[in-house]
Design a protein around this motif. Sequence first.
Motif, PDB file in Angstrom:
ATOM      1  N   GLY A  31       0.810  -1.216   0.000  1.00  0.00           N
ATOM      2  CA  GLY A  31       0.000   0.000   0.000  1.00  0.00           C
ATOM      3  C   GLY A  31       0.840   1.261   0.000  1.00  0.00           C
ATOM      4  O   GLY A  31       0.334   2.336  -0.292  1.00  0.00           O
ATOM      5  N   TYR A  32       2.115   1.133   0.321  1.00  0.00           N
ATOM      6  CA  TYR A  32       3.046   2.270   0.279  1.00  0.00           C
ATOM      7  C   TYR A  32       3.944   2.122  -0.935  1.00  0.00           C
ATOM      8  O   TYR A  32       4.077   3.034  -1.728  1.00  0.00           O
ATOM      9  N   ASP A  33       4.538   0.946  -1.075  1.00  0.00           N
ATOM     10  CA  ASP A  33       5.410   0.654  -2.218  1.00  0.00           C
ATOM     11  C   ASP A  33       4.640   0.013  -3.367  1.00  0.00           C
ATOM     12  O   ASP A  33       5.193  -0.187  -4.436  1.00  0.00           O
ATOM     13  N   ASP A  44      -2.864  -2.037   5.440  1.00  0.00           N
ATOM     14  CA  ASP A  44      -3.322  -1.363   6.646  1.00  0.00           C
ATOM     15  C   ASP A  44      -3.599   0.078   6.229  1.00  0.00           C
ATOM     16  O   ASP A  44      -2.727   0.732   5.662  1.00  0.00           O
ATOM     17  N   PRO A  45      -4.799   0.597   6.487  1.00  0.00           N
ATOM     18  CA  PRO A  45      -5.135   1.944   6.014  1.00  0.00           C
ATOM     19  C   PRO A  45      -4.217   3.036   6.560  1.00  0.00           C
ATOM     20  O   PRO A  45      -4.081   4.092   5.954  1.00  0.00           O
ATOM     21  N   ARG A  46      -3.535   2.783   7.670  1.00  0.00           N
ATOM     22  CA  ARG A  46      -2.635   3.799   8.225  1.00  0.00           C
ATOM     23  C   ARG A  46      -1.405   4.017   7.361  1.00  0.00           C
ATOM     24  O   ARG A  46      -0.688   4.995   7.539  1.00  0.00           O
ATOM     25  N   VAL A  47      -1.187   3.135   6.379  1.00  0.00           N
ATOM     26  CA  VAL A  47      -0.031   3.293   5.491  1.00  0.00           C
ATOM     27  C   VAL A  47      -0.133   4.608   4.721  1.00  0.00           C
ATOM     28  O   VAL A  47       0.877   5.197   4.356  1.00  0.00           O
ATOM     29  N   LYS A  48      -1.347   5.101   4.542  1.00  0.00           N
ATOM     30  CA  LYS A  48      -1.550   6.372   3.823  1.00  0.00           C
ATOM     31  C   LYS A  48      -1.066   7.571   4.647  1.00  0.00           C
ATOM     32  O   LYS A  48      -0.881   8.651   4.115  1.00  0.00           O
ATOM     33  N   GLN A  49      -0.867   7.366   5.944  1.00  0.00           N
ATOM     34  CA  GLN A  49      -0.385   8.445   6.814  1.00  0.00           C
ATOM     35  C   GLN A  49       1.136   8.536   6.821  1.00  0.00           C
ATOM     36  O   GLN A  49       1.692   9.495   7.363  1.00  0.00           O
ATOM     37  N   LEU A  50       1.824   7.553   6.258  1.00  0.00           N
ATOM     38  CA  LEU A  50       3.292   7.559   6.259  1.00  0.00           C
ATOM     39  C   LEU A  50       3.805   8.612   5.281  1.00  0.00           C
ATOM     40  O   LEU A  50       3.234   8.803   4.206  1.00  0.00           O
ATOM     41  N   PRO A  51       4.875   9.304   5.652  1.00  0.00           N
ATOM     42  CA  PRO A  51       5.396  10.354   4.761  1.00  0.00           C
ATOM     43  C   PRO A  51       6.003   9.778   3.493  1.00  0.00           C
ATOM     44  O   PRO A  51       6.495   8.649   3.475  1.00  0.00           O
ATOM     45  N   ARG A 147     -10.071   0.480  13.773  1.00  0.00           N
ATOM     46  CA  ARG A 147     -10.520  -0.720  14.499  1.00  0.00           C
ATOM     47  C   ARG A 147     -11.713  -1.348  13.787  1.00  0.00           C
ATOM     48  O   ARG A 147     -11.794  -2.567  13.647  1.00  0.00           O
ATOM     49  N   ALA A 148     -12.669  -0.518  13.346  1.00  0.00           N
ATOM     50  CA  ALA A 148     -13.841  -1.035  12.636  1.00  0.00           C
ATOM     51  C   ALA A 148     -13.422  -1.752  11.356  1.00  0.00           C
ATOM     52  O   ALA A 148     -13.951  -2.817  11.030  1.00  0.00           O
ATOM     53  N   TYR A 149     -12.468  -1.174  10.635  1.00  0.00           N
ATOM     54  CA  TYR A 149     -11.954  -1.797   9.416  1.00  0.00           C
ATOM     55  C   TYR A 149     -11.371  -3.173   9.744  1.00  0.00           C
ATOM     56  O   TYR A 149     -11.628  -4.159   9.061  1.00  0.00           O
ATOM     57  N   LYS A 150     -10.583  -3.255  10.802  1.00  0.00           N
ATOM     58  CA  LYS A 150      -9.933  -4.525  11.160  1.00  0.00           C
ATOM     59  C   LYS A 150     -10.972  -5.568  11.592  1.00  0.00           C
ATOM     60  O   LYS A 150     -10.860  -6.736  11.223  1.00  0.00           O
ATOM     61  N   VAL A 151     -11.953  -5.136  12.384  1.00  0.00           N
ATOM     62  CA  VAL A 151     -12.997  -6.072  12.808  1.00  0.00           C
ATOM     63  C   VAL A 151     -13.751  -6.603  11.598  1.00  0.00           C
ATOM     64  O   VAL A 151     -13.981  -7.801  11.458  1.00  0.00           O
ATOM     65  N   LYS A 152     -14.106  -5.709  10.686  1.00  0.00           N
ATOM     66  CA  LYS A 152     -14.815  -6.127   9.474  1.00  0.00           C
ATOM     67  C   LYS A 152     -13.971  -7.113   8.670  1.00  0.00           C
ATOM     68  O   LYS A 152     -14.459  -8.132   8.196  1.00  0.00           O
ATOM     69  N   LYS A 153     -12.707  -6.821   8.537  1.00  0.00           N
ATOM     70  CA  LYS A 153     -11.828  -7.691   7.758  1.00  0.00           C
ATOM     71  C   LYS A 153     -11.692  -9.063   8.419  1.00  0.00           C
ATOM     72  O   LYS A 153     -11.701 -10.081   7.732  1.00  0.00           O
TER      73      LYS A 153
END
Length: 157
Positions: A31-33, A44-51, A147-153
Amino acid sequence: MPKKSAIELAAPSAVTRAMYFINPYEIVVVGYDTQDGPEHPLYDPRVKQLPRPGDTHSEEDAAFVMSIKRYGVRQPVEPRKDGDKIQCVFGRRRSVLCRFASDENVAAGLPPILLPVLADAKIDDNDAFGHIVLENEARRGDTPAVRAYKVKKMVDQ
């Protein structure tokens, strides 16, 4: 009788794994590379927050890069092999910020910083997501949306 290490004495039944040090660009952060999204088991959706290169670092990221430059990455990341690629199961932020720290060192004429990784544990798709959840929830809680995303997954698996 051979002398035992402190680790063997403290945890005689523990399973040990080798740790290696690699160029941080050798590990693929999904998702980053890559263009992968939520359909990928390591996304992991938080990958979009990485610089990204050229971005201004947040205060927190800048402090982490400085820490890596001074002390190195103190906790290894968990990889898995996928064909000829090494994918990051957990430790995405450490992996990406290690790249920035290493690039800054090289630009200053210093040696690159290597990323510590544990030996491949043969982690399949279902186990990988469990590792991600455990790693992140043990450290600090995610936002309610993540958390909701992870539970759904997990339910969808």
